[in-house]
Write an enzyme that holds these catalytic residues in place. Structure first.
Site, short mmCIF file in Angstrom:
data_model
loop_
_atom_site.label_atom_id
_atom_site.label_comp_id
_atom_site.label_asym_id
_atom_site.label_seq_id
_atom_site.Cartn_x
_atom_site.Cartn_y
_atom_site.Cartn_z
N SER A 217 0.84 -1.19 0.00
CA SER A 217 0.00 0.00 0.00
C SER A 217 0.88 1.25 0.00
O SER A 217 1.74 1.39 -0.87
CB SER A 217 -0.96 -0.04 1.19
OG SER A 217 -1.90 1.00 1.12
N ASP A 457 -7.98 -4.87 -6.11
CA ASP A 457 -7.66 -3.77 -5.20
C ASP A 457 -8.59 -2.60 -5.50
O ASP A 457 -8.61 -2.09 -6.62
CB ASP A 457 -6.20 -3.34 -5.39
CG ASP A 457 -5.74 -2.33 -4.35
OD1 ASP A 457 -6.58 -1.60 -3.79
OD2 ASP A 457 -4.52 -2.24 -4.13
N HIS A 494 -7.06 -5.23 -1.36
CA HIS A 494 -5.96 -4.34 -1.01
C HIS A 494 -4.97 -5.02 -0.08
O HIS A 494 -5.22 -5.15 1.12
CB HIS A 494 -6.49 -3.07 -0.38
CG HIS A 494 -5.43 -2.04 -0.14
ND1 HIS A 494 -4.65 -1.54 -1.16
CD2 HIS A 494 -5.00 -1.43 0.99
CE1 HIS A 494 -3.80 -0.67 -0.67
NE2 HIS A 494 -3.99 -0.59 0.63
#
Length: 576
Positions: A217, A457, A494
């Site tokens: 991330s 994601d 994610h």
């Protein structure tokens, strides 16, 4: 952004944070190997192990400019565990760098950190780039990739550092201070890495043979930026679901929030603009068109590119009639707005400013809903308003939801690219790699980069990472695989979760590539069904084997079924 999130309850600043995790790298070179295209790249030598002599007096021995060591204490084996396994004995060092008081907001700042130094050391250093807004010194373990991890860098014998990236709370208030913005963007890692190597020198009598940097991330963004800005510091970079154009991704998500608000049947609840039943409908429609493109009908879309050509939201999802929305169709307004969001967020003039998102099978999960419906109002709004916008908003009067739903997108884009006398470097400078397709420093010294990104994601698009990798290939004569490889993870949300094989170790193949010249032709990933040692993934369909495996393939290759063999076994698939 990150898998970790903090929420401040009961105030307009509620939940002003983002979320994720990260790692790091360095070393020498021992000869040359032939990379694809007959380009000769240096081959780095393997790290050698060492032994920690003493922890009790280490704090008094460490000396580095602008650094204060608070403590050094021994941690017995088993105090930390991973997937039920004890982590070996190590020394925990805590400290801070560059303590100061801001002349702008009058708050105290420092770069807080911890290092964990194993008694039995493998000769390697791992920089753990944490995610979200940072703001907390997370346990220095060193993630190896994906969800439900079965090992860590510390568990493998690395010395690991973790930091708060220069501010002590996971809220965007630090963005009022110009230096804190820069530390968060890129400068903290540049200051911490040489210090950490000096600590290792003091602890083991020599510096690390090899150094690695990684995270997911915003931690993936940290890693990409470090590879571009500090390519001489590390030997291997592990990049997960990177938000490397994070300000643009956040503004795109705010634009998405505005679109879902316009579709919502309950004011203020964005999720009613695209309900769980409707998202399940679309996910099943995607599978109907794309599941078999890889040769196996197994509930997974391996050929993401072919799927985008095969699936049409307009054609393949029923349009609601007079009876209205009931979960079995999408309205005409929904198809228009949602289709535009998947195609990529646009400026007022119709120019795309962020990437498209691929249609995939993982749209009906809690992870997907969190980032699409909660994040724009409570996370992205605060980051844009206080960390990246010039000038920042006044926190005393800030309301995240109102900011997200009322802001003009073109204005936000201009503000994150702006500077003034106080904020002399824009967010589009301090958050991004300075030259996104130029990684010549790591290439030319023999360092390597491995990237992974889940195709479901919802906040950072895997299409964006693919486009970046295409630009890297173009900048390197059409082939960057000699030093950088990108792996899409079908169905993964994610950083983890989704209907996916999301459990994998990419650190070990990265080390083997850096130190042995063994380029990864694939990475085998597992699903996390019931009984998984790393924790079960609730998004795994009950019809799948609890131990299903799949090969993750280096882009642009995809996993194709061989035509025979157990569809639950990665050995029945080949990267083509």
């Amino acid at each position: 952004m990150s898998k970790q999130r903090r929420v401040l309850k009961g105030a307009p600043l509620a939940a002003l944070c983002l979320a994720s995790v990260a790692l790091n790298a360095c070393g020498g070179r021992d000869g040359v190997v032939a990379a694809p295209g007959a380009v000769s790249l240096p081959q780095l030598s393997a790290a050698g192990g060492g032994k920690l002599a003493n922890c009790s007096d280490l704090a008094s021995k460490i000396s580095y400019p602008n650094t204060a060591i608070a403590s050094a204490v021994s941690v017995e084996a088993g105090v930390l565990t991973v997937a039920g396994k004890p982590v070996q004995a190590h020394c925990l060092v805590k400290g801070s760098m560059h303590q100061r008081v801001s002349p702008v907001d009058k708050q105290s700042y420092a770069i807080g950190f911890e290092m964990r130094l194993p008694v039995d050391w493998n000769g390697r250093f791992f920089y753990q780039a944490n995610g979200g807004l940072d703001g907390a010194v997370l346990t220095a373990r060193g993630e190896v990739g994906g969800g439900g991890q079965l090992d860590t860098a510390l568990g493998q014998g690395f010395a690991v550092i973790s930091s708060d990236a220069g501010h002590g709370a996971a809220t965007p208030l630090f963005g009022l201070d110009p230096q804190a913005r820069l530390d968060y963007g890129y400068q903290a890692s540049g200051k911490l890495a040489p210090m950490a190597k000096s600590v290792i020198q003091t602890a083991y009598g020599r510096g690390p043979d090899r150094s690695y940097f990684g995270g997911c991330s915003n931690g993936g963004r940290h890693t990409m930026v470090a590879a571009a800005r500090y390519g001489e510091q590390f030997d291997g970079y592990l990049v997960g679901n990177p938000g490397f154009r994070l300000p643009l991704a956040a503004i795109a998500n705010i634009a998405g929030g505005q679109a879902y608000a316009s579709l919502a049947t309950t004011p203020g609840d964005l999720s009613t603009g695209f309900t769980a039943a409707e998202r399940t409908l679309v996910s099943k429609a995607v599978l109907g068109k794309c599941d078999a493109l890889d040769g196996a009908s197994d509930g997974m879309v391996q050929d993401t590119g072919a799927c985008q050509a095969a699936f049409s939201l307009e054609r393949d999802v029923p349009t609601c009639g007079a009876s209205g929305r009931d979960g079995s169709c999408l309205s005409t307004a929904q198809k228009g707005a949602i289709g535009r969001l998947f195609s990529g967020a646009l400026t007022g003039a119709g120019t795309k400013f962020y990437s498209s998102f691929p249609y995939d099978a993982g749209l009906d999960t809690g992870n997907w809903a969190f980032w699409k419906f909660f994040s724009p109002l409570q996370l992205d709004s605060g980051a844009v308003a206080m960390i990246w916008k010039v000038p920042p908003v006044d926190p005393a009067t800030f309301n995240g939801a109102a900011f997200a739903l009322s802001s003009n997108i073109d204005t936000l884009l201009a503000q994150v690219a702006a500077t003034d006398a106080t904020y002399t470097e824009s967010a589009m400078s301090f958050m991004l790699p300075p030259h996104p397709a130029d990684y010549s420093t790591i290439k030319n010294r023999g360092a390597k980069m491995m990237l992974y990104h889940g195709t479901s994601d919802p906040i950072f698009s895997s299409d964006d990472t693919a486009a970046w990798y295409d630009s890297l290939r173009a900048a390197n004569g059409g082939d960057a695989s000699g030093f950088a490889r990108f792996f899409r993870v079908p169905g993964m949300n994610h950083c983890s979760g989704g209907p996916a094989a999301d459990q994998f170790d990419m650190l070990t193949p990265l080390v083997n590539w850096v130190e042995k010249g063994q380029a990864p032709a694939k990475v085998v990933a597992s699903v996390r069904g019931a009984g998984n040692a790393g924790g079960a993934n609730a998004d795994v369909p009950a019809s799948w084997s609890a131990t299903r495996t799949r090969p993750l393939c280096p882009y642009p290759q995809v996993a194709q079924y061989n035509g025979s063999g157990n569809v639950e076994d990665a050995a029945s698939f080949s990267c083509k």
